[in-house]
Design a protein around this motif. Structure first.
Motif, short mmCIF file in Angstrom:
data_model
loop_
_atom_site.label_atom_id
_atom_site.label_comp_id
_atom_site.label_asym_id
_atom_site.label_seq_id
_atom_site.Cartn_x
_atom_site.Cartn_y
_atom_site.Cartn_z
N LEU A 174 23.75 50.77 28.54
CA LEU A 174 24.26 51.78 29.45
C LEU A 174 24.55 53.05 28.67
CD1 LEU A 174 26.64 49.45 31.44
CD2 LEU A 174 24.69 50.66 32.43
N LEU A 175 24.26 54.20 29.27
CA LEU A 175 24.50 55.50 28.65
C LEU A 175 25.50 56.28 29.50
CD1 LEU A 175 20.79 56.47 27.87
CD2 LEU A 175 22.40 55.25 26.38
N GLY A 176 26.28 57.13 28.86
CA GLY A 176 27.20 57.96 29.62
C GLY A 176 28.27 57.14 30.32
N GLU A 177 28.67 57.62 31.49
CA GLU A 177 29.73 56.99 32.25
C GLU A 177 29.26 56.64 33.66
OE1 GLU A 177 32.67 56.15 31.05
OE2 GLU A 177 32.16 56.99 29.09
N PRO A 178 29.84 55.62 34.28
CA PRO A 178 29.46 55.29 35.66
C PRO A 178 29.96 56.35 36.63
CG PRO A 178 31.30 53.92 34.94
CD PRO A 178 30.84 54.69 33.73
N VAL A 179 29.19 56.55 37.70
CA VAL A 179 29.51 57.55 38.72
C VAL A 179 29.57 56.86 40.08
CG1 VAL A 179 28.69 59.63 39.90
CG2 VAL A 179 28.38 59.39 37.42
N ARG A 180 30.56 57.20 40.88
CA ARG A 180 30.65 56.67 42.24
C ARG A 180 29.76 57.48 43.17
NH1 ARG A 180 37.30 56.05 42.35
NH2 ARG A 180 37.37 54.11 41.13
N LEU A 181 28.84 56.79 43.85
CA LEU A 181 27.91 57.46 44.75
C LEU A 181 28.43 57.52 46.18
CD1 LEU A 181 24.46 56.05 43.53
CD2 LEU A 181 25.65 58.13 42.79
N ILE A 182 28.84 56.36 46.71
CA ILE A 182 29.38 56.30 48.07
C ILE A 182 30.50 55.28 48.10
CG2 ILE A 182 27.27 57.02 49.27
CD1 ILE A 182 26.75 54.03 49.89
N ALA A 183 31.32 55.37 49.14
CA ALA A 183 32.43 54.45 49.34
C ALA A 183 32.26 53.73 50.68
CB ALA A 183 33.76 55.20 49.32
N TYR A 205 16.92 61.78 46.94
CA TYR A 205 17.04 60.38 46.55
C TYR A 205 17.71 59.62 47.68
CZ TYR A 205 15.78 62.18 42.02
OH TYR A 205 15.09 62.80 40.98
N TYR A 206 17.01 58.60 48.18
CA TYR A 206 17.49 57.82 49.32
C TYR A 206 18.10 56.52 48.81
CZ TYR A 206 15.29 61.06 52.52
OH TYR A 206 14.97 62.18 53.23
N LEU A 207 19.35 56.35 49.13
CA LEU A 207 20.11 55.17 48.74
C LEU A 207 20.34 54.31 49.97
CD1 LEU A 207 22.00 53.64 46.66
CD2 LEU A 207 23.86 55.09 47.56
N ILE A 208 19.83 53.07 49.96
CA ILE A 208 20.15 52.13 51.03
C ILE A 208 21.17 51.12 50.52
CG2 ILE A 208 18.02 52.41 52.34
CD1 ILE A 208 16.99 49.81 51.03
N TYR A 209 21.93 50.55 51.45
CA TYR A 209 22.97 49.60 51.10
C TYR A 209 23.25 48.73 52.31
CZ TYR A 209 25.91 52.70 53.84
OH TYR A 209 26.43 53.46 54.88
N SER A 210 23.83 47.58 52.08
CA SER A 210 24.21 46.68 53.17
C SER A 210 25.68 46.88 53.50
CB SER A 210 23.97 45.22 52.78
OG SER A 210 22.60 45.00 52.48
N TYR A 223 22.19 54.08 55.05
CA TYR A 223 21.58 54.89 53.98
C TYR A 223 22.38 56.15 53.73
CZ TYR A 223 19.35 58.52 56.98
OH TYR A 223 19.11 59.57 57.82
N ALA A 224 22.16 56.69 52.53
CA ALA A 224 22.72 57.97 52.14
C ALA A 224 21.62 58.77 51.46
CB ALA A 224 23.90 57.78 51.18
N ILE A 225 21.75 60.09 51.48
CA ILE A 225 20.81 60.98 50.79
C ILE A 225 21.55 61.63 49.63
CG2 ILE A 225 19.30 62.98 51.01
CD1 ILE A 225 19.00 62.35 53.96
N CYS A 226 20.96 61.55 48.44
CA CYS A 226 21.60 62.03 47.22
C CYS A 226 20.81 63.19 46.63
CB CYS A 226 21.70 60.90 46.19
SG CYS A 226 22.51 59.41 46.82
N PRO A 232 25.55 64.26 44.04
CA PRO A 232 26.38 63.74 45.12
C PRO A 232 25.53 63.18 46.26
CG PRO A 232 26.26 66.12 45.25
CD PRO A 232 25.56 65.73 43.98
N CYS A 233 26.12 62.27 47.05
CA CYS A 233 25.43 61.59 48.13
C CYS A 233 26.17 61.80 49.44
CB CYS A 233 25.31 60.10 47.85
SG CYS A 233 24.49 59.68 46.29
N VAL A 234 25.44 61.88 50.53
CA VAL A 234 26.02 62.06 51.86
C VAL A 234 25.38 61.04 52.80
CG1 VAL A 234 26.27 63.61 53.84
CG2 VAL A 234 26.45 64.51 51.51
N LYS A 235 26.19 60.40 53.63
CA LYS A 235 25.68 59.51 54.68
C LYS A 235 25.38 60.35 55.92
CE LYS A 235 28.62 55.69 53.08
NZ LYS A 235 29.73 54.77 53.43
#
Length: 306
Positions: A174-183, A205-210, A223-226, A232-235
């Motif tokens: 892992l490089l750098g630091e973790p980033v929170r994309l969505i909550a 960038y399209y992020l899908i999640y359950s 889904y969210a678009i980043c 940053p990401c927005v639903k």
């Protein structure tokens, strides 16, 4: 490559939760959460429709690392990264000393395995946030690598996020630091979000999640678009983009992949009415072809056709 809609879901009729599909040299390999006494399931297919066991009688990961609890019921959500003749299997297992789920990786020179995990400690393990689960790599158009995952906050009353962090070129650091994309922040998602997967399309960038509870009819995919793989990401909407259709209910554990011709697909699991939940039900392997309509992902699946 399978012509559009010339198949029927499910494409594999045994229990195969949280599927991930990888194309390598004329074969598709599918990996899934534990079932039938296996740590990590692996199948292979030449056409995405006819699947058979691969590996050692369907097992990709014969042995867990020494720090993990030796219980097949705690190995979840595998994904595989191909790196210059080596394959890296990311997966979830249980840190015995803390009784929490964490992320590890194993390597093999074959997509069938056997994958070997020689780690002495977990790869990602946010104990202060409940643990870490559901890892999946993302390869950007410039070759940059990232790991996506979810903190297991629902285990113990913590907030829940989808994370991303850069990976080294070999996928082993892992490089750098973790980033929170969505909550977890929408009503339909109650009580959690999990299982991230990402794809680049048209400069975004399209992020899908359950979301919702995995053992229910209301489990679904949002889904969210980043702007970048690190946000940053927005639903864009307050409802799922992939939900139950007819008798095929509770779709989730979705992962993007591309076929031999470059066409975008998603692999996911679903229950079939009236058998929702264990022990009566099974989360079988489903596939959908993915298009975009005015910037929104569209999942074309035979069970949703008229």
């Amino acid at each position: 490559m399978v012509p559009p809609m010339e198949y029927q879901n499910p494409v594999y009729r045994l229990d195969f939760p949280d599927p991930f599909v990888l194309y390598v040299n004329g074969q598709y390999y599918a990996y899934a959460t534990n079932a039938r006494g296996l740590h990590i399931q692996v199948l292979k297919s030449a056409d995405l429709v006819n699947w058979k066991e691969a590996g050692v009688r369907g097992e990709a990961l014969p042995q867990l690392p020494a720090w993990a609890e030796e219980s097949k019921s705690f190995t979840w959500a595998p994904s595989v990264l191909a790196r210059k003749g080596q394959f890296v299997l990311y997966y979830t297992t249980r840190l015995a000393a803390a009784e929490r789920q964490c992320i590890s990786y194993a390597v093999s020179d074959s997509p069938e395995g056997p994958f070997v995990d020689s780690s002495e400690t977990p790869f990602v393990c946010q104990l202060e946030e409940g643990g870490s689960i559901d890892p999946e790599p993302f390869v950007d158009h410039d070759g940059a690598l990232y790991l996506l995952w979810k903190n297991d906050g629902n285990c113990c009353g913590f907030p829940i996020y989808i994370y991303a962090q850069p990976l080294s070129e070999d996928g082993l650091r892992l490089l750098g630091e973790p980033v929170r994309l969505i909550a977890y922040d929408q009503e339909w998602e109650t009580p959690l979000i999990e299982n991230p997967s990402m794809v680049a399309h048209d400069g975004k960038y399209y992020l899908i999640y359950s979301g919702n509870w995995w053992e229910s009819r209301n489990y679904a995919v949002g889904y969210a678009i980043c702007e970048t793989p690190l946000g940053p990401c927005v639903k864009p909407q307050n409802e799922p983009v992939l939900a139950s259709a007819g008798r095929h209910v509770g779709p989730g554990g979705a992962s993007f992949f591309r076929d031999a011709g470059g066409k975008l697909w998603v692999a996911y699991h679903a229950w079939r009415e009236p058998y929702v939940g264990y022990p009566a039900g099974m989360r079988r392997l489903y596939l959908a072809q993915v298009d975009f309509d005015a910037g929104k992902p569209v999942f074309r699946r035979p069970e949703a056709e008229p």
